[in-house]
Write a protein that holds these residues in place. Structure first.
Motif, PDB file in Angstrom:
ATOM      1  N   MET A  49       0.816  -1.206   0.000  1.00  0.00           N
ATOM      2  CA  MET A  49       0.000   0.000   0.000  1.00  0.00           C
ATOM      3  C   MET A  49       0.860   1.271   0.000  1.00  0.00           C
ATOM      4  O   MET A  49       0.430   2.308  -0.504  1.00  0.00           O
ATOM      5  CB  MET A  49      -0.934   0.012   1.209  1.00  0.00           C
ATOM      6  CG  MET A  49      -1.976  -1.102   1.191  1.00  0.00           C
ATOM      7  SD  MET A  49      -2.993  -1.136  -0.289  1.00  0.00           S
ATOM      8  CE  MET A  49      -4.032   0.248  -0.012  1.00  0.00           C
ATOM      9  N   HIS A  50       2.068   1.199   0.552  1.00  0.00           N
ATOM     10  CA  HIS A  50       2.937   2.376   0.553  1.00  0.00           C
ATOM     11  C   HIS A  50       3.582   2.628  -0.808  1.00  0.00           C
ATOM     12  O   HIS A  50       4.233   3.654  -1.002  1.00  0.00           O
ATOM     13  CB  HIS A  50       4.010   2.242   1.633  1.00  0.00           C
ATOM     14  CG  HIS A  50       3.513   2.613   2.990  1.00  0.00           C
ATOM     15  ND1 HIS A  50       3.054   1.692   3.883  1.00  0.00           N
ATOM     16  CD2 HIS A  50       3.366   3.820   3.585  1.00  0.00           C
ATOM     17  CE1 HIS A  50       2.663   2.302   4.973  1.00  0.00           C
ATOM     18  NE2 HIS A  50       2.842   3.599   4.825  1.00  0.00           N
ATOM     19  N   GLU A  51       3.411   1.716  -1.742  1.00  0.00           N
ATOM     20  CA  GLU A  51       3.939   1.921  -3.090  1.00  0.00           C
ATOM     21  C   GLU A  51       3.000   2.761  -3.953  1.00  0.00           C
ATOM     22  O   GLU A  51       3.374   3.160  -5.050  1.00  0.00           O
ATOM     23  CB  GLU A  51       4.167   0.573  -3.770  1.00  0.00           C
ATOM     24  CG  GLU A  51       5.283  -0.243  -3.169  1.00  0.00           C
ATOM     25  CD  GLU A  51       5.423  -1.595  -3.834  1.00  0.00           C
ATOM     26  OE1 GLU A  51       4.776  -1.819  -4.877  1.00  0.00           O
ATOM     27  OE2 GLU A  51       6.174  -2.419  -3.319  1.00  0.00           O
ATOM     28  N   CYS A  54      -0.128   8.055  -5.464  1.00  0.00           N
ATOM     29  CA  CYS A  54      -1.153   9.062  -5.747  1.00  0.00           C
ATOM     30  C   CYS A  54      -1.003  10.365  -4.963  1.00  0.00           C
ATOM     31  O   CYS A  54      -1.214  11.448  -5.508  1.00  0.00           O
ATOM     32  CB  CYS A  54      -2.542   8.484  -5.491  1.00  0.00           C
ATOM     33  SG  CYS A  54      -3.027   7.245  -6.702  1.00  0.00           S
ATOM     34  N   THR A  55      -0.657  10.291  -3.697  1.00  0.00           N
ATOM     35  CA  THR A  55      -0.608  11.513  -2.895  1.00  0.00           C
ATOM     36  C   THR A  55       0.494  12.465  -3.332  1.00  0.00           C
ATOM     37  O   THR A  55       0.442  13.654  -3.025  1.00  0.00           O
ATOM     38  CB  THR A  55      -0.435  11.181  -1.411  1.00  0.00           C
ATOM     39  OG1 THR A  55       0.734  10.385  -1.245  1.00  0.00           O
ATOM     40  CG2 THR A  55      -1.644  10.427  -0.887  1.00  0.00           C
ATOM     41  N   GLY A  56       1.494  11.972  -4.065  1.00  0.00           N
ATOM     42  CA  GLY A  56       2.563  12.837  -4.541  1.00  0.00           C
ATOM     43  C   GLY A  56       2.370  13.301  -5.974  1.00  0.00           C
ATOM     44  O   GLY A  56       3.240  13.962  -6.545  1.00  0.00           O
ATOM     45  N   THR A  77      -5.643   3.071  -5.248  1.00  0.00           N
ATOM     46  CA  THR A  77      -5.787   1.618  -5.257  1.00  0.00           C
ATOM     47  C   THR A  77      -4.481   1.008  -5.737  1.00  0.00           C
ATOM     48  O   THR A  77      -3.573   1.717  -6.182  1.00  0.00           O
ATOM     49  CB  THR A  77      -6.931   1.160  -6.189  1.00  0.00           C
ATOM     50  OG1 THR A  77      -6.610   1.536  -7.534  1.00  0.00           O
ATOM     51  CG2 THR A  77      -8.259   1.775  -5.783  1.00  0.00           C
ATOM     52  N   GLU A  78      -4.385  -0.314  -5.673  1.00  0.00           N
ATOM     53  CA  GLU A  78      -3.173  -0.989  -6.134  1.00  0.00           C
ATOM     54  C   GLU A  78      -2.995  -0.866  -7.645  1.00  0.00           C
ATOM     55  O   GLU A  78      -1.887  -0.997  -8.149  1.00  0.00           O
ATOM     56  CB  GLU A  78      -3.210  -2.454  -5.731  1.00  0.00           C
ATOM     57  CG  GLU A  78      -3.056  -2.661  -4.245  1.00  0.00           C
ATOM     58  CD  GLU A  78      -3.061  -4.122  -3.866  1.00  0.00           C
ATOM     59  OE1 GLU A  78      -2.900  -4.968  -4.756  1.00  0.00           O
ATOM     60  OE2 GLU A  78      -3.221  -4.405  -2.675  1.00  0.00           O
ATOM     61  N   ASP A  79      -4.064  -0.594  -8.362  1.00  0.00           N
ATOM     62  CA  ASP A  79      -3.958  -0.412  -9.810  1.00  0.00           C
ATOM     63  C   ASP A  79      -3.177   0.851 -10.166  1.00  0.00           C
ATOM     64  O   ASP A  79      -2.674   0.984 -11.272  1.00  0.00           O
ATOM     65  CB  ASP A  79      -5.344  -0.339 -10.437  1.00  0.00           C
ATOM     66  CG  ASP A  79      -6.102  -1.647 -10.297  1.00  0.00           C
ATOM     67  OD1 ASP A  79      -5.447  -2.699 -10.174  1.00  0.00           O
ATOM     68  OD2 ASP A  79      -7.344  -1.605 -10.305  1.00  0.00           O
ATOM     69  N   ALA A  80      -3.062   1.779  -9.231  1.00  0.00           N
ATOM     70  CA  ALA A  80      -2.372   3.043  -9.491  1.00  0.00           C
ATOM     71  C   ALA A  80      -0.871   2.967  -9.230  1.00  0.00           C
ATOM     72  O   ALA A  80      -0.172   3.962  -9.405  1.00  0.00           O
ATOM     73  CB  ALA A  80      -2.981   4.143  -8.624  1.00  0.00           C
ATOM     74  N   ILE A  81      -0.354   1.806  -8.870  1.00  0.00           N
ATOM     75  CA  ILE A  81       1.070   1.701  -8.546  1.00  0.00           C
ATOM     76  C   ILE A  81       1.940   2.022  -9.755  1.00  0.00           C
ATOM     77  O   ILE A  81       2.918   2.751  -9.658  1.00  0.00           O
ATOM     78  CB  ILE A  81       1.407   0.308  -7.964  1.00  0.00           C
ATOM     79  CG1 ILE A  81       0.790   0.197  -6.568  1.00  0.00           C
ATOM     80  CG2 ILE A  81       2.896   0.083  -7.903  1.00  0.00           C
ATOM     81  CD1 ILE A  81       0.966  -1.138  -5.924  1.00  0.00           C
ATOM     82  N   ASN A  82       1.593   1.552 -10.916  1.00  0.00           N
ATOM     83  CA  ASN A  82       2.358   1.841 -12.123  1.00  0.00           C
ATOM     84  C   ASN A  82       1.569   2.764 -13.057  1.00  0.00           C
ATOM     85  O   ASN A  82       1.454   2.505 -14.235  1.00  0.00           O
ATOM     86  CB  ASN A  82       2.719   0.537 -12.848  1.00  0.00           C
ATOM     87  CG  ASN A  82       3.685  -0.290 -12.047  1.00  0.00           C
ATOM     88  OD1 ASN A  82       4.584   0.229 -11.424  1.00  0.00           O
ATOM     89  ND2 ASN A  82       3.478  -1.594 -12.049  1.00  0.00           N
ATOM     90  N   CYS A  83       1.058   3.830 -12.520  1.00  0.00           N
ATOM     91  CA  CYS A  83       0.249   4.766 -13.310  1.00  0.00           C
ATOM     92  C   CYS A  83       1.118   5.449 -14.371  1.00  0.00           C
ATOM     93  O   CYS A  83       2.164   6.026 -14.076  1.00  0.00           O
ATOM     94  CB  CYS A  83      -0.378   5.806 -12.391  1.00  0.00           C
ATOM     95  SG  CYS A  83      -1.457   6.965 -13.227  1.00  0.00           S
TER      96      CYS A  83
END
Length: 90
Positions: A49-51, A54-56, A77-83
């Motif tokens: 979850m820390h990966e 989004c907040t940055g 969400t976890e889908d946003a990890i490699n946005c």
């Protein structure tokens, strides 16, 4: 009825202490293993979850109605990890 069970109880009495000892320690080991497993799963989930970046991102609004202006369905969400549209705030 108790007179019928009396010889049975005396026959297994020498084995009751070792059996109870093994069962008690087996229960303690299973509880410890369960707690360790739960802690390990929690730590790995927290790392995942820390990966989430989004907040940055500059497109992140921090508004509960629209979290992200580009990808609102996958924000936080976890889908946003490699946005692919992630851009750091300036």
């Amino acid at each position: 009825m108790f007179k019928l069970l009396y010889p049975l109880v005396h026959a297994i009495q020498p084995y009751l202490v070792p059996i109870c000892f093994v069962l008690a320690w087996s229960l303690v080991v299973m509880i410890a293993w369960s707690l360790f497993s739960a802690f390990s799963d929690s730590v790995s989930r927290a790392k995942k979850m820390h990966e989430i970046p989004c907040t940055g991102c500059q497109f992140f609004t921090a508004d509960y109605r629209l979290k992200c202006t580009v990808h609102p369905s996958i924000a936080n969400t976890e889908d946003a990890i490699n946005c692919s549209d992630y851009q750091a705030r300036k």
